[in-house]
Design a protein around this motif. Structure first.
Motif, short mmCIF file in Angstrom:
data_model
loop_
_atom_site.label_atom_id
_atom_site.label_comp_id
_atom_site.label_asym_id
_atom_site.label_seq_id
_atom_site.Cartn_x
_atom_site.Cartn_y
_atom_site.Cartn_z
N ALA A 6 0.80 -1.22 0.00
CA ALA A 6 0.00 0.00 0.00
C ALA A 6 0.83 1.27 0.00
CB ALA A 6 -0.94 0.00 1.21
N GLY A 7 2.14 1.15 -0.06
CA GLY A 7 2.99 2.34 -0.07
C GLY A 7 2.90 3.10 -1.37
N LEU A 8 2.94 4.43 -1.28
CA LEU A 8 2.89 5.28 -2.46
C LEU A 8 4.20 5.19 -3.25
CD1 LEU A 8 1.25 8.53 -1.04
CD2 LEU A 8 0.15 6.64 -2.25
N PRO A 9 4.21 5.70 -4.50
CA PRO A 9 5.47 5.79 -5.23
C PRO A 9 6.53 6.51 -4.41
CG PRO A 9 3.64 6.35 -6.66
CD PRO A 9 3.06 6.20 -5.28
N SER A 92 10.99 10.19 6.72
CA SER A 92 10.20 11.37 7.02
C SER A 92 9.40 11.77 5.79
CB SER A 92 11.09 12.55 7.44
OG SER A 92 11.86 13.01 6.34
N GLU A 93 8.37 12.57 5.99
CA GLU A 93 7.59 13.08 4.87
C GLU A 93 8.44 13.96 3.97
OE1 GLU A 93 4.26 16.50 4.35
OE2 GLU A 93 3.80 15.01 5.88
N ASP A 94 9.33 14.77 4.56
CA ASP A 94 10.18 15.65 3.76
C ASP A 94 11.09 14.84 2.85
OD1 ASP A 94 9.11 17.96 4.82
OD2 ASP A 94 10.65 18.18 6.37
N GLN A 95 11.64 13.75 3.38
CA GLN A 95 12.51 12.89 2.57
C GLN A 95 11.73 12.30 1.40
OE1 GLN A 95 13.54 8.83 3.80
NE2 GLN A 95 15.69 9.45 3.78
N TRP A 96 10.50 11.85 1.68
CA TRP A 96 9.67 11.27 0.62
C TRP A 96 9.34 12.33 -0.43
CZ3 TRP A 96 4.65 12.71 -0.78
CH2 TRP A 96 4.07 11.90 -1.78
N TYR A 97 8.94 13.53 0.01
CA TYR A 97 8.54 14.56 -0.95
C TYR A 97 9.72 14.99 -1.82
CZ TYR A 97 6.59 18.75 -2.99
OH TYR A 97 6.17 19.68 -3.90
N TYR A 164 0.28 11.69 1.09
CA TYR A 164 1.20 10.84 1.84
C TYR A 164 0.69 10.60 3.27
CZ TYR A 164 5.60 9.16 3.87
OH TYR A 164 6.56 8.41 4.51
N ARG A 165 0.26 11.69 3.92
CA ARG A 165 -0.27 11.56 5.28
C ARG A 165 -1.58 10.76 5.28
NH1 ARG A 165 -0.07 17.96 5.81
NH2 ARG A 165 2.17 18.27 5.51
N ARG A 166 -2.41 11.04 4.32
CA ARG A 166 -3.72 10.39 4.25
C ARG A 166 -3.58 8.89 4.02
NH1 ARG A 166 -5.55 13.53 0.73
NH2 ARG A 166 -5.23 12.26 -1.13
N GLN A 167 -2.63 8.52 3.15
CA GLN A 167 -2.43 7.10 2.87
C GLN A 167 -2.02 6.34 4.13
OE1 GLN A 167 -3.18 5.77 0.05
NE2 GLN A 167 -2.02 3.90 -0.31
N GLU A 168 -1.07 6.89 4.87
CA GLU A 168 -0.62 6.22 6.09
C GLU A 168 -1.75 6.10 7.10
OE1 GLU A 168 2.64 6.51 9.72
OE2 GLU A 168 2.84 7.84 7.96
N ALA A 169 -2.48 7.20 7.33
CA ALA A 169 -3.56 7.19 8.31
C ALA A 169 -4.66 6.22 7.91
CB ALA A 169 -4.12 8.60 8.48
N PHE A 170 -4.98 6.19 6.63
CA PHE A 170 -6.05 5.33 6.15
C PHE A 170 -5.67 3.86 6.29
CE2 PHE A 170 -8.32 3.39 2.38
CZ PHE A 170 -9.56 3.36 2.99
#
Length: 259
Positions: A6-9, A92-97, A164-170
């Motif tokens: 379920a991980g994003l690109p 981290s989110e910053d690293q992913w973005y 990114y945040r929504r995917q993890e929370a969901f």
């Protein structure tokens, strides 16, 4: 279906696809989806199927990774309720973005380095249905996963970070905890094999697509080569048709001039 990633690109999807194949799973990554199931996925995004379609699509597949599957991972899980789910994430989110931006275009005028994308798309529609379908599929994936759609695939930072945040929370809130592994590919074989009840391989854990340099698996490379062949065949066929039309016009003009 045994494993749904379920991980994003840009969360280690190419690494995960390779690792799962090394563990003996048959895997559909983005190239396989785009080549073999493109039309079905477009119909799914257009609301023409329910999640029962996944039982047919994945009857011989053990695992799915990347877009478009990660956009509807929960519906795939409904079709295969005993599957295990892996949510890949970065440090981290910053690293992913940052990684996401290094891979995809950041300018409103370009898409994957293609200027004037709407003109390019119109040419694709005329000359290569295969390539046109490929881009339409990518844009529909973008809308399903990140919440925005445009002629160009320029990055909207706010919506992309929110996705990114929504995917993890969901995933954390919906997936049964005993079927979920939240995983960083930097952790290597041990947590992955423990979760999947697989013995530890005696080979090094793969690390692909580092620093946004695309490294295709052998299967992914094969599927992309098949896509290129389909595009070449499209172009040759359309070129022949246009050639015959042009000859017909020339012959018609000459006929009217000399008769």
């Amino acid at each position: 279906m045994k494993v749904i990633c379920a991980g994003l690109p840009k969360t280690g999807t190419k690494t995960m696809a390779s690792a799962l194949r090394m563990l003996g799973y048959s895997v559909y990554d983005a190239p396989e989806h785009l080549l073999y199931q493109r039309e079905t996925w477009v119909e799914i995004f257009d609301g023409k199927h329910d999640n029962n379609i996944f039982k047919k699509m994945y009857k011989d597949i053990d695992a799915v990774v990347e877009l478009p599957a990660c956009a509807v991972w929960d519906q795939i899980l409904e079709a295969f309720p005993n599957s295990r789910v892996i949510l890949m994430k970065r440090d981290s989110e910053d690293q992913w973005y940052k990684s996401f931006c290094e891979t995809f275009s950041r300018s409103p005028e370009t898409t994957y380095g293609i200027p004037n994308f709407h003109i390019y798309l119109a040419i694709c529609r005329l000359m290569s249905p295969s390539l046109y379908g490929y881009w339409i599929m990518l844009m529909k994936c973008r809308k399903a996963c990140f919440g925005y759609f445009a002629n160009t695939l320029c990055i909207n930072e706010m919506l992309t970070r929110s996705a990114y945040r929504r995917q993890e929370a969901f995933v954390r809130s919906v997936c049964p905890q005993d079927q979920l592994l939240v995983y960083n590919v930097s952790e290597g074989w041990e947590p992955l094999c423990k979760f999947l009840n697989k013995p530890l391989p005696e080979v090094a854990f793969p690390h692909l697509n580092k620093n946004s340099i695309i490294v295709h698996s052998s299967i992914g490379l094969k599927s992309m080569e098949e896509l290129k062949k389909a595009v070449r065949d499209d172009v040759m066929q359309r070129a022949k048709i246009l050639g015959f039309c042009l000859l017909g016009i020339i012959f018609g003009v000459m006929w009217t001039m000399f008769t």
